[in-house]
Design an enzyme around this catalytic site. Structure first.
Site, short mmCIF file in Angstrom:
data_model
loop_
_atom_site.label_atom_id
_atom_site.label_comp_id
_atom_site.label_asym_id
_atom_site.label_seq_id
_atom_site.Cartn_x
_atom_site.Cartn_y
_atom_site.Cartn_z
N ASN A 4 0.87 -1.17 0.00
CA ASN A 4 0.00 0.00 0.00
C ASN A 4 0.92 1.23 0.00
O ASN A 4 1.62 1.47 0.96
CB ASN A 4 -0.86 -0.05 1.27
CG ASN A 4 -1.98 0.95 1.23
OD1 ASN A 4 -1.98 1.87 0.41
ND2 ASN A 4 -2.94 0.80 2.13
N ARG A 73 -2.30 -2.17 -3.86
CA ARG A 73 -3.48 -1.31 -3.84
C ARG A 73 -3.20 -0.19 -4.83
O ARG A 73 -2.21 0.54 -4.70
CB ARG A 73 -3.67 -0.73 -2.45
CG ARG A 73 -4.74 0.32 -2.44
CD ARG A 73 -4.83 1.00 -1.10
NE ARG A 73 -5.83 2.04 -1.17
CZ ARG A 73 -5.69 3.23 -0.64
NH1 ARG A 73 -4.60 3.54 0.03
NH2 ARG A 73 -6.65 4.12 -0.73
N HIS A 159 -11.93 4.58 -2.11
CA HIS A 159 -12.15 3.76 -0.90
C HIS A 159 -12.92 2.48 -1.23
O HIS A 159 -13.52 1.86 -0.35
CB HIS A 159 -13.00 4.51 0.16
CG HIS A 159 -12.28 5.60 0.87
ND1 HIS A 159 -12.93 6.69 1.36
CD2 HIS A 159 -10.98 5.75 1.20
CE1 HIS A 159 -12.08 7.50 1.95
NE2 HIS A 159 -10.87 6.94 1.86
N ARG A 211 -9.61 17.91 3.70
CA ARG A 211 -10.17 18.19 2.37
C ARG A 211 -11.57 18.80 2.50
O ARG A 211 -12.31 18.46 3.41
CB ARG A 211 -10.32 16.90 1.55
CG ARG A 211 -9.01 16.28 1.16
CD ARG A 211 -9.27 15.14 0.16
NE ARG A 211 -8.13 14.26 0.11
CZ ARG A 211 -8.21 12.95 0.23
NH1 ARG A 211 -9.39 12.35 0.39
NH2 ARG A 211 -7.13 12.21 0.18
N GLU A 300 -14.84 3.66 13.37
CA GLU A 300 -14.64 2.50 14.26
C GLU A 300 -14.55 2.91 15.72
O GLU A 300 -14.76 2.08 16.61
CB GLU A 300 -13.34 1.78 13.87
CG GLU A 300 -13.43 1.02 12.55
CD GLU A 300 -12.05 0.71 11.96
OE1 GLU A 300 -11.08 0.58 12.73
OE2 GLU A 300 -11.96 0.60 10.73
N GLU A 348 -8.23 -3.51 4.31
CA GLU A 348 -8.04 -3.47 2.87
C GLU A 348 -7.03 -4.52 2.43
O GLU A 348 -7.17 -5.15 1.38
CB GLU A 348 -7.59 -2.06 2.45
CG GLU A 348 -8.73 -1.05 2.59
CD GLU A 348 -8.28 0.39 2.65
OE1 GLU A 348 -7.35 0.69 3.43
OE2 GLU A 348 -8.86 1.22 1.95
#
Ligand code: ADP
Length: 364
Positions: A4, A73, A159, A211, A300, A348
């Protein structure tokens, strides 16, 4: 091995079957890099991602790991709708998508090239693939058709690996909220994504750590007229907006929920309002809701956000079990709730490893 890659990082995880047997991270590539592995941290002399892969390979060789395949990824895969063995065509697509994901695809390409030295099959798993089932009505921007076609401008969504992982085995009408530093919502019907909040780039949609999320394009034109350059605006919209920009304090929700600052309160209120608005829109798209899922660092862990969001869904008969919500249990809705509400830890890398096994024909 699952990789990743970020603009200044390379994270790796080693899987044997479904079991993770090793992991590490090269951080701050280009600026005093460090290599963290198996609980150790060492400063290393590397200048770029290629050298980072060499350091990881030497380390794994030294530990006696025999890597059989590598999963990457990849953030942007244009219209590729599933994971693919990386051949010339797939490499070319990732290259074509590079201008649309300038912080991610170029270092991913460099790493894929460097990983040829392992001499094993390489597989790309795309953040955009899960959203390829989004219908045209949902992915189309109302720009002149020739512009859309010339520049491949449409909503792609990101995502996807995380939304796919947390919604696996959840039938019916599902809304998945990935709330981390980046944040997005996806509407999923019977395992297929039908809409998602990120668009042509990851800037669209929810308020994020730094963002903007949704913004009137008129604001961009106005600021350009005020003399800001595109580079300055790029920096402002990606790195200095969102929770950080509004609060003037931090992009970290842990700090903002504790803060007494006026900006911090506004930032959290706007973050939650935007999320509630998107969920409402997706309830309409799906014609109701069977399951709401929270994931990512915020989803989470931050019970107070989940409480406010689910509280807004009482019109659907959604109700939390307070105890379960406070302790981040997997099912946090009450017995009589008409919507199942879940907290799922995203993984992921596990999805990428599974895709690698599927494509190289191995078994888990
Ligand atoms: P990334 O998108 O970079 O992978 P994560 O999914 O790890 O990010 O989410 C990072 C964010 O999660 C942090 O900025 C922080 O706001 C939030 N977070 C992490 N742990 C907690 C916690 N215990 N309580 C509340 N928020 C948390």
């Amino acid at each position: 091995m699952v990789l990743n890659v970020g603009s200044s990082t390379i994270k790796y995880k080693i899987f044997r079957g479904e079991v993770e047997v090793g992991s590490g991270l090269i951080d701050r590539i280009g600026d005093k890099p460090v290599f963290l592995h198996d609980g150790f941290e060492e400063s290393i002399r590397i200048n770029n991602h290629e050298e980072g892969i060499r350091v990881i390979r030497e380390y794994l060789d030294g530990k006696g790991f025999l890597i059989e395949a590598i999963g990457h990824r990849v953030v942007h895969g244009l219209d590729i709708s599933e994971s693919r063995l990386i051949d010339g065509e797939v490499f070319g697509k990732i290259e074509m998508a590079a201008p649309l994901a300038p912080l991610h695809n170029p270092p991913e390409l460099a790493v894929i090239k460097a990983c040829k030295s392992f001499g094993v099959p390489q597989i790309a798993v795309f953040d955009t693939s899960f959203h390829q089932t989004v219908p045209q009505v949902a992915y189309t921007y109302a720009l002149p058709r020739e512009i859309i076609e010339k520049y491949s401008i449409r909503r792609y969504g990101f995502h996807g690996i995380s939304h796919m992982y947390v919604s696996l085995n959840e039938p019916g009408r599902v809304i998945s909220c990935h709330l981390g530093n980046g944040a997005s919502v996806a509407a999923i019907r019977d395992g297929k994504c039908v809409d998602t909040s990120m668009g042509f780039t990851p800037l669209e949609g929810l308020i994020m750590g730094s963002r903007t999320g949704d913004l009137d394009p008129g604001v961009i034109l106005f600021l350009l007229n005020q003399g800001f350059t595109t580079q300055e605006l790029n920096d402002m919209f990606n790195k200095r907006s969102g929770l950080l920009g509004l609060s003037g304090e931090s992009n970290d929700v842990r700090e903002l929920v504790e803060s007494e600052g006026e900006g911090a309160k506004l930032a959290m209120d706007v973050f939650i309002y935007r999320l509630i608005k998107y969920i409402g829109a997706y309830v309409s798209v799906l014609g109701g809701l069977d399951c709401l899922i929270f994931t990512g660092g915020i989803g989470e862990n931050e019970w107070s956000i989940r409480e406010r969001v689910v509280g807004s869904l009482s019109y659907l008969g959604a109700e939390l079990d307070e105890e379960r919500n406070l302790s981040n249990q997997e099912i946090i809705s009450s017995e009589k709730s008409q919507v199942l509400v879940k907290v799922k830890k995203t993984n992921e890398e596990a999805i990428i490893a599974r895709e690698v096994y599927r494509l190289i024909g191995g078994s888990i």
